[in-house]
Design an enzyme around this catalytic site. Structure first.
Site, PDB file in Angstrom:
ATOM      1  N   GLU A 159       0.853  -1.089  -0.117  1.00 28.48           N
ATOM      2  CA  GLU A 159       0.040   0.043  -0.149  1.00 28.48           C
ATOM      3  C   GLU A 159       0.832   1.348   0.233  1.00 28.48           C
ATOM      4  O   GLU A 159       2.026   1.422   0.565  1.00 28.48           O
ATOM      5  CB  GLU A 159      -0.855  -0.070   1.330  1.00 28.48           C
ATOM      6  CG  GLU A 159      -1.755  -1.038   1.212  1.00 28.48           C
ATOM      7  CD  GLU A 159      -2.918  -1.151   0.089  1.00 28.48           C
ATOM      8  OE1 GLU A 159      -2.916  -0.190  -0.529  1.00 28.48           O
ATOM      9  OE2 GLU A 159      -3.603  -2.338  -0.106  1.00 28.48           O
ATOM     10  N   GLY A 160       0.096   2.297  -0.634  1.00 29.08           N
ATOM     11  CA  GLY A 160       1.071   3.578  -0.703  1.00 29.08           C
ATOM     12  C   GLY A 160       0.800   4.494   0.291  1.00 29.08           C
ATOM     13  O   GLY A 160       0.235   4.431   1.431  1.00 29.08           O
ATOM     14  N   PHE A 161       1.614   5.557   0.235  1.00 32.62           N
ATOM     15  CA  PHE A 161       1.685   6.579   1.362  1.00 32.62           C
ATOM     16  C   PHE A 161       0.422   7.136   1.720  1.00 32.62           C
ATOM     17  O   PHE A 161       0.217   7.265   2.880  1.00 32.62           O
ATOM     18  CB  PHE A 161       2.681   7.664   0.823  1.00 32.62           C
ATOM     19  CG  PHE A 161       3.115   8.912   1.760  1.00 32.62           C
ATOM     20  CD1 PHE A 161       3.512   8.562   2.975  1.00 32.62           C
ATOM     21  CD2 PHE A 161       2.931  10.285   1.423  1.00 32.62           C
ATOM     22  CE1 PHE A 161       3.770   9.448   3.945  1.00 32.62           C
ATOM     23  CE2 PHE A 161       3.205  11.384   2.339  1.00 32.62           C
ATOM     24  CZ  PHE A 161       3.722  11.064   3.644  1.00 32.62           C
TER      25      PHE A 161
ATOM     26  N   HIS B 106      -3.157  17.448 -10.356  1.00 30.32           N
ATOM     27  CA  HIS B 106      -2.196  15.984  -9.829  1.00 30.32           C
ATOM     28  C   HIS B 106      -2.705  15.020 -10.987  1.00 30.32           C
ATOM     29  O   HIS B 106      -3.695  14.654 -11.282  1.00 30.32           O
ATOM     30  CB  HIS B 106      -2.770  15.603  -8.652  1.00 30.32           C
ATOM     31  CG  HIS B 106      -2.355  14.172  -8.216  1.00 30.32           C
ATOM     32  ND1 HIS B 106      -3.129  13.235  -8.121  1.00 30.32           N
ATOM     33  CD2 HIS B 106      -1.171  13.914  -8.482  1.00 30.32           C
ATOM     34  CE1 HIS B 106      -2.320  12.063  -7.674  1.00 30.32           C
ATOM     35  NE2 HIS B 106      -1.059  12.394  -7.830  1.00 30.32           N
TER      36      HIS B 106
ATOM     37  N   ARG C  32      -1.501  11.682 -12.371  1.00 30.54           N
ATOM     38  CA  ARG C  32      -0.933  10.230 -12.148  1.00 30.54           C
ATOM     39  C   ARG C  32      -0.434   9.695 -13.754  1.00 30.54           C
ATOM     40  O   ARG C  32      -1.071   9.740 -14.655  1.00 30.54           O
ATOM     41  CB  ARG C  32      -1.898   9.501 -11.635  1.00 30.54           C
ATOM     42  CG  ARG C  32      -2.059   9.483 -10.100  1.00 30.54           C
ATOM     43  CD  ARG C  32      -0.583   9.290  -9.337  1.00 30.54           C
ATOM     44  NE  ARG C  32      -0.016   8.253  -9.703  1.00 30.54           N
ATOM     45  CZ  ARG C  32      -0.097   6.949  -9.174  1.00 30.54           C
ATOM     46  NH1 ARG C  32      -0.963   6.802  -8.183  1.00 30.54           N
ATOM     47  NH2 ARG C  32       0.579   6.043  -9.713  1.00 30.54           N
TER      48      ARG C  32
ATOM     49  N   ASP D 124       4.507  18.832  -2.504  1.00 30.79           N
ATOM     50  CA  ASP D 124       3.643  19.103  -3.825  1.00 30.79           C
ATOM     51  C   ASP D 124       1.909  19.076  -3.203  1.00 30.79           C
ATOM     52  O   ASP D 124       1.332  20.349  -3.579  1.00 30.79           O
ATOM     53  CB  ASP D 124       3.532  18.072  -4.603  1.00 30.79           C
ATOM     54  CG  ASP D 124       4.567  18.048  -5.739  1.00 30.79           C
ATOM     55  OD1 ASP D 124       5.404  18.898  -5.471  1.00 30.79           O
ATOM     56  OD2 ASP D 124       4.529  17.236  -6.540  1.00 30.79           O
TER      57      ASP D 124
ATOM     58  N   THR E   2      -5.815   8.271  -4.168  1.00 34.62           N
ATOM     59  CA  THR E   2      -5.687   8.689  -3.092  1.00 34.62           C
ATOM     60  C   THR E   2      -4.675   9.969  -2.583  1.00 34.62           C
ATOM     61  O   THR E   2      -4.953  10.632  -1.864  1.00 34.62           O
ATOM     62  CB  THR E   2      -5.289   7.742  -2.020  1.00 34.62           C
ATOM     63  OG1 THR E   2      -4.000   7.122  -2.224  1.00 34.62           O
ATOM     64  CG2 THR E   2      -6.167   6.329  -1.964  1.00 34.62           C
ATOM     65  N   PHE E   3      -3.893  10.071  -3.567  1.00 32.57           N
ATOM     66  CA  PHE E   3      -3.179  11.439  -3.514  1.00 32.57           C
ATOM     67  C   PHE E   3      -3.922  12.780  -3.735  1.00 32.57           C
ATOM     68  O   PHE E   3      -4.178  13.499  -3.086  1.00 32.57           O
ATOM     69  CB  PHE E   3      -1.944  11.237  -4.690  1.00 32.57           C
ATOM     70  CG  PHE E   3      -0.848  12.465  -4.266  1.00 32.57           C
ATOM     71  CD1 PHE E   3       0.310  12.077  -3.886  1.00 32.57           C
ATOM     72  CD2 PHE E   3      -1.079  13.833  -4.992  1.00 32.57           C
ATOM     73  CE1 PHE E   3       1.286  13.039  -3.706  1.00 32.57           C
ATOM     74  CE2 PHE E   3      -0.121  14.652  -4.720  1.00 32.57           C
ATOM     75  CZ  PHE E   3       1.102  14.278  -4.207  1.00 32.57           C
TER      76      PHE E   3
END
Length: 430
Positions: A32-34, A271, A273, A352, A369-370
């Protein structure tokens, strides 16, 4: 006579007794990411807060799992990015205004690196019974090979965030289905002082988007150094500052409540991706050319001439985006070698997000999610919905579904954010 009355009188006075302290540790699936991990933190923060309310005889503390090397942290020159404390990215004192927290390194010093029990959360092998969802949990056989093993000394070793010498006295797999609160009685009745819930993403938010969710989210202030770096970029490159942009926030998040309105610096933010996200979502992620054309139109509509780009795009892709966003000045934050070494990839990502959260207009990538985290920051600042929840459309599409508008919940007027006491009030006879 007075002395006699005093001896006959039974009086009760208020005394204080230190509560026993118990620690809740957790971890998340390594893949899983940040920003998903930040979401799991909120689930666990609300969980521990409710433990303190439901079982006030104990002082419950949430132990913050160090940040480890994540897939999207691609700066190879930094080596293996691991054992990064939360204080590098967030204000731990601000987190502590919502729920008692402790860095993992401090817990190691406090407990000697010995945990009581690790429960590895998993689903049910049989899935939902009769297709019906019900909240439950059961100790079960592990569905996968555990990443913890019993050593020759009779304790369990595991990854434990790359800290040497950390062990647990017990280990078991726990099948769960439901919200975080479903396991609260189970945790309360355990004997161990420190309990770790691994794969905590298997537990759902008790109530997504309620005042407690937003309280946990609002407490997640970025570290001062990261905020100052983002603010310096805004001033020097974007001509943006909080006073002029009407984006000043109170020092204490509990005091910060705003009315929604027009605000933000005279720039837009996207943003965008790329990489694995774009490859796996070809139907909803535009090419660089089509993204550039969309952004040119969006900026023209809002009479904005500068676009800040937060993206995992390569230098070649960024250059191509600039060419296709004709008439728009396209910029991005590029850390110096010293800044990258200091802040790591996670810190650069937060810079960012901080910059994007101050833009007059923001447009994101659907299901990222970012993007969600930037939208939350902008909700906390009080931006108009139309300036926050726009989304890039897929290849060739002029219009598409926008992002779900998860509006902030401030709570009732004068809502009280109460922290648990470390002491019990008791009565004693004299």
């Amino acid at each position: 006579m007075k002395h006699l009355l005093f001896l006959l009188l039974v009086c009760f006075v208020s005394c204080k007794e230190r509560k026993p302290v118990r620690y809740i540790l957790y971890d998340v699936n390594p893949g899983e990411g940040f920003n998903l991990r930040r979401d799991v933190y909120m689930r666990m923060a609300v969980f521990v807060k409710k433990l303190n309310i439901a079982y006030p005889d104990t002082y419950w503390v949430l132990v913050l799992p160090p940040w480890g090397h994540l897939y999207h942290w691609q700066s190879r020159q930094l080596g293996h990015q691991a054992r990064i404390p939360w204080g590098d990215f967030f204000s731990v004192s601000s987190l502590g205004q919502f729920v008692p927290v402790m860095e993992f390194g401090d817990w190691v010093k406090e407990m000697g690196g010995v945990g009581g029990a690790v429960y590895y959360l998993q689903g049910y092998k049989e899935g939902w019974k009769d297709g019906k969802f019900e909240e439950k949990f059961d100790l079960r056989e592990c569905l996968q090979e555990p990443r913890y093993h019993l050593n020759s000394e009779g304790v369990y070793e595991g990854q434990f965030f790359y800290y040497d010498g950390v062990v647990a006295e017990k280990f078991a797999c726990l099948s769960v289905q439901g919200h975080t609160s479903v396991v609260a009685p189970f945790v309360r009745n355990l004997e161990e002082q420190s309990v770790m819930l691994d794969r905590a993403e298997n537990l759902l938010h008790d109530w997504f988007g309620d005042v407690e969710y937003w309280g946990a989210r609002r407490s997640m202030r970025f570290s001062e150094e990261l905020v100052e770096t983002a603010n310096r970029f805004r001033r020097e490159v974007l001509g943006s500052d909080d006073v002029e942009d009407n984006t000043v926030v109170k020092i204490d998040w509990r005091d910060h409540i705003v009315v929604r309105g027009e605000r933000g610096g005279q720039f837009g933010c996207v943003h965008l991706r790329r990489g694995d996200f774009a490859r796996s979502r070809r139907d909803q992620v535009p090419s660089i050319r089509w993204a550039g054309e969309q952004l040119r139109r969006k900026m023209e509509e809002r009479k904005l001439e500068v676009l800040f780009v937060s993206s995992d795009a390569t230098k070649e892709e960024f250059s191509e985006l600039s060419k296709n966003a004709k008439g728009v000045k396209v910029v991005r934050f590029e850390p110096t070698e010293e800044e990258l070494e200091l802040f790591k990839d996670g810190g650069v990502a937060i810079i960012d997000q901080s910059i994007c959260s101050h833009a007059k207009y923001f447009i994101g990538s659907k299901e990222s999610t970012f993007t969600f985290r930037i939208q939350e920051e902008r909700e906390i600042m009080g931006f108009e919905l139309k300036d926050t929840f726009d989304m890039l459309c897929g290849e060739g599409k002029e219009t598409c579904e926008k992002g779900t508008q998860w509006k902030i919940e401030w709570g009732t007027k004068n809502y009280q954010w109460k922290l648990p006491s470390k002491e019990n009030q008791i009565k004693s006879e004299l």
